[in-house]
Design an enzyme around this catalytic site. Structure first.
Site, PDB file in Angstrom:
ATOM      1  N   GLY A 185      46.503  29.558  48.167  1.00 35.33           N
ATOM      2  CA  GLY A 185      45.657  28.769  49.067  1.00 35.33           C
ATOM      3  C   GLY A 185      45.078  29.507  50.258  1.00 35.33           C
ATOM      4  N   ASP A 196      53.588  34.594  39.328  1.00 35.70           N
ATOM      5  CA  ASP A 196      53.802  35.363  40.557  1.00 35.70           C
ATOM      6  C   ASP A 196      55.281  35.458  40.899  1.00 35.70           C
ATOM      7  OD1 ASP A 196      51.064  35.957  41.572  1.00 35.70           O
ATOM      8  OD2 ASP A 196      50.886  33.781  41.447  1.00 35.70           O
ATOM      9  N   GLY A 208      42.193  33.280  46.461  1.00 38.19           N
ATOM     10  CA  GLY A 208      41.018  32.622  47.040  1.00 38.19           C
ATOM     11  C   GLY A 208      39.852  32.451  46.085  1.00 38.19           C
ATOM     12  N   HIS A 212      52.873  39.096  37.570  1.00 40.25           N
ATOM     13  CA  HIS A 212      52.483  39.858  38.758  1.00 40.25           C
ATOM     14  C   HIS A 212      53.729  40.053  39.616  1.00 40.25           C
ATOM     15  CE1 HIS A 212      49.931  39.611  42.769  1.00 40.25           C
ATOM     16  NE2 HIS A 212      50.573  40.757  42.634  1.00 40.25           N
ATOM     17  N   MET A 225      55.519  41.096  42.692  1.00 41.61           N
ATOM     18  CA  MET A 225      55.424  41.419  44.118  1.00 41.61           C
ATOM     19  C   MET A 225      56.833  41.725  44.599  1.00 41.61           C
ATOM     20  SD  MET A 225      52.638  38.543  45.124  1.00 41.61           S
ATOM     21  CE  MET A 225      52.823  37.724  43.550  1.00 41.61           C
ATOM     22  N   GLY A 268      44.861  29.633  41.594  1.00 40.01           N
ATOM     23  CA  GLY A 268      46.010  28.769  41.814  1.00 40.01           C
ATOM     24  C   GLY A 268      45.580  27.439  42.393  1.00 40.01           C
ATOM     25  N   HIS A 316      49.148  33.139  34.722  1.00 36.56           N
ATOM     26  CA  HIS A 316      49.472  34.114  35.763  1.00 36.56           C
ATOM     27  C   HIS A 316      50.768  33.670  36.444  1.00 36.56           C
ATOM     28  CE1 HIS A 316      48.511  37.302  38.651  1.00 36.56           C
ATOM     29  NE2 HIS A 316      48.947  36.471  39.599  1.00 36.56           N
ATOM     30  N   MET A 368      43.837  42.508  44.747  1.00 38.25           N
ATOM     31  CA  MET A 368      44.197  41.357  45.581  1.00 38.25           C
ATOM     32  C   MET A 368      43.005  41.037  46.492  1.00 38.25           C
ATOM     33  SD  MET A 368      47.128  40.333  44.659  1.00 38.25           S
ATOM     34  CE  MET A 368      47.039  38.939  45.770  1.00 38.25           C
ATOM     35  N   MET A 375      57.968  36.943  43.500  1.00 41.19           N
ATOM     36  CA  MET A 375      58.032  37.460  44.880  1.00 41.19           C
ATOM     37  C   MET A 375      59.489  37.619  45.309  1.00 41.19           C
ATOM     38  SD  MET A 375      55.232  34.957  46.596  1.00 41.19           S
ATOM     39  CE  MET A 375      53.622  34.711  45.857  1.00 41.19           C
ATOM     40  N   ASP A 417      42.622  38.397  42.280  1.00 42.35           N
ATOM     41  CA  ASP A 417      43.659  37.405  42.587  1.00 42.35           C
ATOM     42  C   ASP A 417      43.618  36.997  44.061  1.00 42.35           C
ATOM     43  OD1 ASP A 417      45.965  35.884  42.706  1.00 42.35           O
ATOM     44  OD2 ASP A 417      47.341  37.513  42.176  1.00 42.35           O
ATOM     45  N   SER A 472      47.287  30.359  38.101  1.00 46.91           N
ATOM     46  CA  SER A 472      48.538  30.823  38.699  1.00 46.91           C
ATOM     47  C   SER A 472      49.501  29.654  38.846  1.00 46.91           C
ATOM     48  CB  SER A 472      48.268  31.441  40.071  1.00 46.91           C
ATOM     49  OG  SER A 472      49.493  31.575  40.751  1.00 46.91           O
TER      50      SER A 472
END
Ligand code: DX5
Ligand code: ZN
Length: 219
Positions: free
Chosen positions: A145, A35, A177, A66, A68, A197, A33, A137, A37, A175, A8
């Site tokens: 993180g 992200d 952790g 992805h 969001m 990530g 990946h 998720m 947002m 996706d 990510s």
């Protein structure tokens, strides 16, 4: 298709993004990946199409975008133009999910649906046949993180059962952790693609981190 890691870029170094992209190009990773947002669907803002356009110029692997964002259909054309190969939309952000998925596929983009940690896998029963992938998720979306949520394993099993029955080629992506302690366990539970990530870009040796997170058939 083989199981693989999708690093990510949210956790990459934006001051030298081209170096990080080159590192992923040369690694065992399968996808980038990305992200996106909007600060509304999730409490954070990341980056949008102009940045993705530049990533596309340098990336030698598919871009897994992805979204969001609420009402993501408004931007499908724009994301296609800048080079998205795969687009995932949140179940929680689409009023007419079937329309969203159909429209992505008609544009030649691989289509996936994302479920937040609290969203039941069973809700996909009437759309699973249409999907190229489902993204589970394993943290609440918005930030890199965070700590992996353990009930993801149970959701993978339930989803795997549904996929075997209704659409065996549909991929399961996880996706949030993901790290070296849970990666092989997640592949074993049925995951095909692991987004990573912090455990990649926060590592001293990201290339080696990707190798360690990649699927090991002998474990
Ligand atoms: C979180 C994003 C993730 C994030 C994962 O909302 O969807 O893709 O970058 O980051 P890590 O692997 O650090 O949990
Ligand atoms: Zn993501």
């Amino acid at each position: 298709m083989n199981k693989f890691v999708a690093p990510s870029l949210l956790s990459a170094n934006f001051a030298s993004l081209s170096n990080d992209i080159e590192m992923v190009n040369n690694s065992m990773a399968g996808w980038f990946h990305i992200d996106v947002m909007d600060g509304v669907f999730v409490p954070n803002i990341s980056f949008g199409p102009p940045v993705i356009k530049h990533i596309k110029k340098l990336a030698s692997k598919p871009l897994d975008v992805h979204l969001m964002i609420i009402d993501p259909d408004r931007y499908f054309n724009v994301f296609k133009e800048v080079g998205a190969d795969i687009i995932t939309v949140h179940y929680e952000a689409c009023k007419h999910l079937n329309r969203s998925v159909t429209s992505l596929k008609s544009m030649g983009i691989k289509a996936g649906v994302v479920l937040n940690p609290h969203t039941n896998v069973g809700l996909l029963e009437n759309i699973i046949e249409e999907l190229d992938l489902v993204l589970l998720m394993s943290v609440n979306p918005g930030f890199g993180g965070q700590k992996f949520i353990e009930n993801t394993y149970q959701k993978i099993s339930q989803l795997k059962e549904m996929i075997i029955k209704s659409n065996p080629s549909c991929l399961i992506e996880v996706d949030g952790g993901v790290d070296v302690n849970n990666a092989q366990k997640l592949y074993k539970a049925g995951a095909d693609v692991l987004v990573a990530g912090n455990s990649v870009f926060g590592s001293e040796n990201p290339l080696e981190a990707i190798e360690m997170l990649s699927f090991k058939s002998d474990l």
